[in-house]
Each structure stands twice: as structure tokens, then as C-alpha cells.
Design a protein around this motif. Sequence first.
Motif, PDB file in Angstrom:
ATOM      1  N   MET A   1      34.667  67.099  26.709  1.00 43.86           N
ATOM      2  CA  MET A   1      35.552  67.513  25.642  1.00 43.86           C
ATOM      3  C   MET A   1      36.975  67.687  26.149  1.00 43.86           C
ATOM      4  SD  MET A   1      35.379  70.951  23.289  1.00 43.86           S
ATOM      5  CE  MET A   1      36.080  72.027  24.521  1.00 43.86           C
ATOM      6  N   TRP A   2      37.125  68.410  27.266  1.00 46.49           N
ATOM      7  CA  TRP A   2      38.462  68.693  27.767  1.00 46.49           C
ATOM      8  C   TRP A   2      39.173  67.440  28.228  1.00 46.49           C
ATOM      9  CZ3 TRP A   2      40.781  73.275  27.316  1.00 46.49           C
ATOM     10  CH2 TRP A   2      39.981  74.391  27.072  1.00 46.49           C
ATOM     11  N   ARG A   3      38.442  66.530  28.843  1.00 47.34           N
ATOM     12  CA  ARG A   3      39.094  65.333  29.361  1.00 47.34           C
ATOM     13  C   ARG A   3      39.691  64.527  28.230  1.00 47.34           C
ATOM     14  NH1 ARG A   3      35.745  62.263  33.747  1.00 47.34           N
ATOM     15  NH2 ARG A   3      35.959  64.353  34.562  1.00 47.34           N
ATOM     16  N   GLY A   4      38.997  64.485  27.125  1.00 48.23           N
ATOM     17  CA  GLY A   4      39.537  63.766  25.982  1.00 48.23           C
ATOM     18  C   GLY A   4      40.777  64.429  25.434  1.00 48.23           C
ATOM     19  N   ALA A   5      40.832  65.742  25.527  1.00 41.99           N
ATOM     20  CA  ALA A   5      41.992  66.456  25.003  1.00 41.99           C
ATOM     21  C   ALA A   5      43.226  66.220  25.834  1.00 41.99           C
ATOM     22  CB  ALA A   5      41.693  67.967  24.941  1.00 41.99           C
ATOM     23  N   GLY A   6      43.057  66.089  27.140  1.00 38.82           N
ATOM     24  CA  GLY A   6      44.218  65.978  27.994  1.00 38.82           C
ATOM     25  C   GLY A   6      44.467  64.592  28.525  1.00 38.82           C
ATOM     26  N   GLY A   7      43.456  63.733  28.442  1.00 41.28           N
ATOM     27  CA  GLY A   7      43.612  62.382  28.924  1.00 41.28           C
ATOM     28  C   GLY A   7      43.613  62.275  30.432  1.00 41.28           C
ATOM     29  N   GLY A   8      43.213  63.360  31.122  1.00 38.43           N
ATOM     30  CA  GLY A   8      43.257  63.353  32.571  1.00 38.43           C
ATOM     31  C   GLY A   8      41.928  62.977  33.179  1.00 38.43           C
ATOM     32  N   GLY A   9      41.900  62.942  34.519  1.00 41.51           N
ATOM     33  CA  GLY A   9      40.688  62.591  35.235  1.00 41.51           C
ATOM     34  C   GLY A   9      40.189  63.768  36.038  1.00 41.51           C
ATOM     35  N   ASP A  10      39.433  63.454  37.111  1.00 41.21           N
ATOM     36  CA  ASP A  10      38.805  64.507  37.899  1.00 41.21           C
ATOM     37  C   ASP A  10      39.833  65.376  38.614  1.00 41.21           C
ATOM     38  OD1 ASP A  10      36.382  63.622  37.081  1.00 41.21           O
ATOM     39  OD2 ASP A  10      36.048  62.339  38.815  1.00 41.21           O
ATOM     40  N   GLY A  11      41.010  64.835  38.879  1.00 42.70           N
ATOM     41  CA  GLY A  11      42.036  65.607  39.552  1.00 42.70           C
ATOM     42  C   GLY A  11      42.505  66.793  38.746  1.00 42.70           C
TER      43      GLY A  11
ATOM     44  N   ARG B   1      47.974  70.052  28.786  1.00 43.85           N
ATOM     45  CA  ARG B   1      48.247  69.635  27.413  1.00 43.85           C
ATOM     46  C   ARG B   1      46.961  69.418  26.628  1.00 43.85           C
ATOM     47  NH1 ARG B   1      48.439  65.366  24.160  1.00 43.85           N
ATOM     48  NH2 ARG B   1      47.598  63.981  25.768  1.00 43.85           N
ATOM     49  N   ILE B   2      46.867  70.090  25.515  1.00 48.51           N
ATOM     50  CA  ILE B   2      45.725  69.938  24.621  1.00 48.51           C
ATOM     51  C   ILE B   2      46.255  69.611  23.231  1.00 48.51           C
ATOM     52  CG2 ILE B   2      43.686  71.034  23.611  1.00 48.51           C
ATOM     53  CD1 ILE B   2      43.679  72.975  25.944  1.00 48.51           C
ATOM     54  N   SER B   3      45.898  68.454  22.719  1.00 50.06           N
ATOM     55  CA  SER B   3      46.274  68.101  21.352  1.00 50.06           C
ATOM     56  C   SER B   3      45.493  68.992  20.391  1.00 50.06           C
ATOM     57  CB  SER B   3      45.957  66.622  21.079  1.00 50.06           C
ATOM     58  OG  SER B   3      46.019  66.353  19.690  1.00 50.06           O
ATOM     59  N   LEU B   4      46.208  69.716  19.531  1.00 49.75           N
ATOM     60  CA  LEU B   4      45.549  70.668  18.641  1.00 49.75           C
ATOM     61  C   LEU B   4      44.591  69.973  17.675  1.00 49.75           C
ATOM     62  CD1 LEU B   4      45.087  73.456  17.565  1.00 49.75           C
ATOM     63  CD2 LEU B   4      47.225  73.303  16.275  1.00 49.75           C
ATOM     64  N   HIS B   5      45.013  68.859  17.098  1.00 53.28           N
ATOM     65  CA  HIS B   5      44.139  68.144  16.162  1.00 53.28           C
ATOM     66  C   HIS B   5      42.893  67.621  16.872  1.00 53.28           C
ATOM     67  CE1 HIS B   5      46.836  68.220  12.679  1.00 53.28           C
ATOM     68  NE2 HIS B   5      47.837  68.046  13.529  1.00 53.28           N
ATOM     69  N   GLN B   6      43.064  67.078  18.077  1.00 52.41           N
ATOM     70  CA  GLN B   6      41.910  66.603  18.846  1.00 52.41           C
ATOM     71  C   GLN B   6      40.996  67.761  19.230  1.00 52.41           C
ATOM     72  OE1 GLN B   6      43.319  64.381  22.215  1.00 52.41           O
ATOM     73  NE2 GLN B   6      43.728  62.534  21.024  1.00 52.41           N
ATOM     74  N   LEU B   7      41.603  68.885  19.593  1.00 55.14           N
ATOM     75  CA  LEU B   7      40.805  70.049  19.976  1.00 55.14           C
ATOM     76  C   LEU B   7      39.932  70.520  18.818  1.00 55.14           C
ATOM     77  CD1 LEU B   7      40.138  72.334  21.987  1.00 55.14           C
ATOM     78  CD2 LEU B   7      42.097  73.596  21.069  1.00 55.14           C
ATOM     79  N   CYS B   8      40.500  70.613  17.619  1.00 51.05           N
ATOM     80  CA  CYS B   8      39.729  71.040  16.449  1.00 51.05           C
ATOM     81  C   CYS B   8      38.579  70.080  16.166  1.00 51.05           C
ATOM     82  CB  CYS B   8      40.647  71.152  15.231  1.00 51.05           C
ATOM     83  SG  CYS B   8      41.856  72.490  15.333  1.00 51.05           S
ATOM     84  N   ASP B   9      38.867  68.776  16.271  1.00 48.96           N
ATOM     85  CA  ASP B   9      37.818  67.780  16.037  1.00 48.96           C
ATOM     86  C   ASP B   9      36.710  67.879  17.075  1.00 48.96           C
ATOM     87  OD1 ASP B   9      39.178  66.818  13.849  1.00 48.96           O
ATOM     88  OD2 ASP B   9      40.129  65.146  14.926  1.00 48.96           O
ATOM     89  N   MET B  10      37.089  68.057  18.337  1.00 48.14           N
ATOM     90  CA  MET B  10      36.090  68.108  19.409  1.00 48.14           C
ATOM     91  C   MET B  10      35.261  69.387  19.341  1.00 48.14           C
ATOM     92  SD  MET B  10      37.967  66.363  22.693  1.00 48.14           S
ATOM     93  CE  MET B  10      39.484  67.279  22.466  1.00 48.14           C
ATOM     94  N   ILE B  11      35.885  70.495  18.969  1.00 48.78           N
ATOM     95  CA  ILE B  11      35.124  71.742  18.803  1.00 48.78           C
ATOM     96  C   ILE B  11      34.093  71.574  17.689  1.00 48.78           C
ATOM     97  CG2 ILE B  11      35.295  74.121  17.988  1.00 48.78           C
ATOM     98  CD1 ILE B  11      36.186  73.946  20.809  1.00 48.78           C
ATOM     99  N   GLU B  12      34.501  70.945  16.602  1.00 51.28           N
ATOM    100  CA  GLU B  12      33.588  70.737  15.477  1.00 51.28           C
ATOM    101  C   GLU B  12      32.426  69.841  15.884  1.00 51.28           C
ATOM    102  OE1 GLU B  12      33.653  68.889  10.931  1.00 51.28           O
ATOM    103  OE2 GLU B  12      35.520  69.599  11.858  1.00 51.28           O
ATOM    104  N   ASN B  13      32.733  68.763  16.618  1.00 50.88           N
ATOM    105  CA  ASN B  13      31.673  67.848  17.060  1.00 50.88           C
ATOM    106  C   ASN B  13      30.755  68.498  18.090  1.00 50.88           C
ATOM    107  OD1 ASN B  13      32.682  65.784  15.431  1.00 50.88           O
ATOM    108  ND2 ASN B  13      34.003  64.967  17.043  1.00 50.88           N
ATOM    109  N   ALA B  14      31.339  69.289  19.003  1.00 52.45           N
ATOM    110  CA  ALA B  14      30.542  69.907  20.063  1.00 52.45           C
ATOM    111  C   ALA B  14      29.606  70.980  19.527  1.00 52.45           C
ATOM    112  CB  ALA B  14      31.467  70.504  21.129  1.00 52.45           C
ATOM    113  N   THR B  15      29.981  71.605  18.400  1.00 52.81           N
ATOM    114  CA  THR B  15      29.160  72.689  17.843  1.00 52.81           C
ATOM    115  C   THR B  15      28.321  72.229  16.653  1.00 52.81           C
ATOM    116  OG1 THR B  15      31.015  73.396  16.441  1.00 52.81           O
ATOM    117  CG2 THR B  15      30.782  74.461  18.604  1.00 52.81           C
TER     118      THR B  15
END
Length: 229
Positions: free
Chosen positions: A1-11, A59-73
Motif C-alpha cells: 500500500m505504502w509503496r504505491g502511495a509514494g512511488g518509491g522502492g525498498d530504499g 509523499r503520500i497522495s491523499l486521493h491514492q491513500l483514501c483509495d488504498m485504505i478502502e481497498n485494504a480494509t
Amino acid sequence: MWRGAGGGGDGQLWVVVLCYWTALIYFKRFFITNSLADHDPDLLIVTCIFLAGKIEEYRISLHQLCDMIENATAPKPHAPGIGQIRVTAAKVMECELGLLAGLRFNLIVYHPHRSFRGFTADWCKFAESNKIRQPDADALIRTGNKFLHEVMLTDVPLIYTPGQIALAALHHVLTTVEPFSSDKELLSSHQKYINAKLCKVPWLPQLTTSVIPSILAMVSPQSRNPTHH
């Protein structure tokens, strides 16, 4: 979930974990002085995550975060009792100011994980300079972080300082977790480090006799399971 929000990798994994822990502390702090009857905890936890991302510079996109929280729960066959969290970006933005006020704009969180890393690094330097047994720093930090993750789920961070929690974690790993607990030479090295570095600290006796036992008791499985009370 978090990786999608920030677009980052393992670093960026460490920063992601810090965001998670910071959000938990915000949530706990807020409800010390506020009631669940007056505030929606689902909305608040999402707002805590969003705010934690700003503070920890992730950086966390708010719209993406809301969508991912909804999908994760979303309801799942193996977890039918978990309610789905549905919040909108507009609601989070509206809630953010109330969260800031509830936290009294005190947004900096000092995590015990940094103290644990610091104590471990300092112990390694002390052991090297005194030609005594050095710990495997990487293995010690990995094991300690597992315990500290359990700590963050309790009220311990609201009561004790990061340094006290870190020393309790170090004590826990060295006395109960293999292969550390059976290494007498390593335990002796740690005791020498504690005696040399903390001998002038006035609360050292209290740390070993009451603080560390209290922290470990609060993190024990029994203390987290209401059926044991």
C-alpha cells in the motif's frame, strides 16, 4: 500500500515504517484528551497517516491513500469482522486541522528505534576500543526492531522516554532471544558497556529494577490480551 502511495522502492522502507509508527503515536495522543464519541476513529487514523507522511517527509497522495485504505480494509473471507474504512479526501482535509489542534501542534515524534540503533553503534565502538566482544549489529537491530514494533502497539511510548525503551529492548533481546541470550561473553560485554557509559546516570538503578520490568510487562502478550484481565 505504502509503496504505491509514494512511488518509491525498498530504499524508502525505513521512512515508510516511521510514517506508520508516527501515525500510531498521533492517534494515541489525540485520544488522550478527546473522546471516541466525538470523533470518527476511521477518519482520524487516515488523517494521522496523511499528516505523518508530511512530517516524516514521505509523499503520500491523499486521493491514492483514501483509495488504498478502502481497498485494504474491504471485507475478506478470512477476516469477515473487519469493517471497511471509507473516507474522502475532502473529509481528511477537514479533519486535519482538528487533529493538529488535538495534538497541540506538537508533531515531532522521537522514536525508540533511533535510540536503539544509537546504543548498538556506541556499544560496538566501545567494544572495539576495549578489545572485548562486539555484537552483530545488523542482527541485533533486526531483532530489536521486531520487539519495538510490539512496543508501538502499546501505551509504552506515551509513558517512557525513547532511551529507556531502547535500553529495555536491548535487555529483552540479550536475555530472552537466541542466540544472544546464550552468549555469556556478549552479555558480559554489554554489562561492561552499561557500567562504563551509564555509571553517572542517576536513574540507572531505577532503570534495571523498575523501568525495564514495567516496560516488558506492558509489552507481554498477556497485557495485550483482554481475556487475561
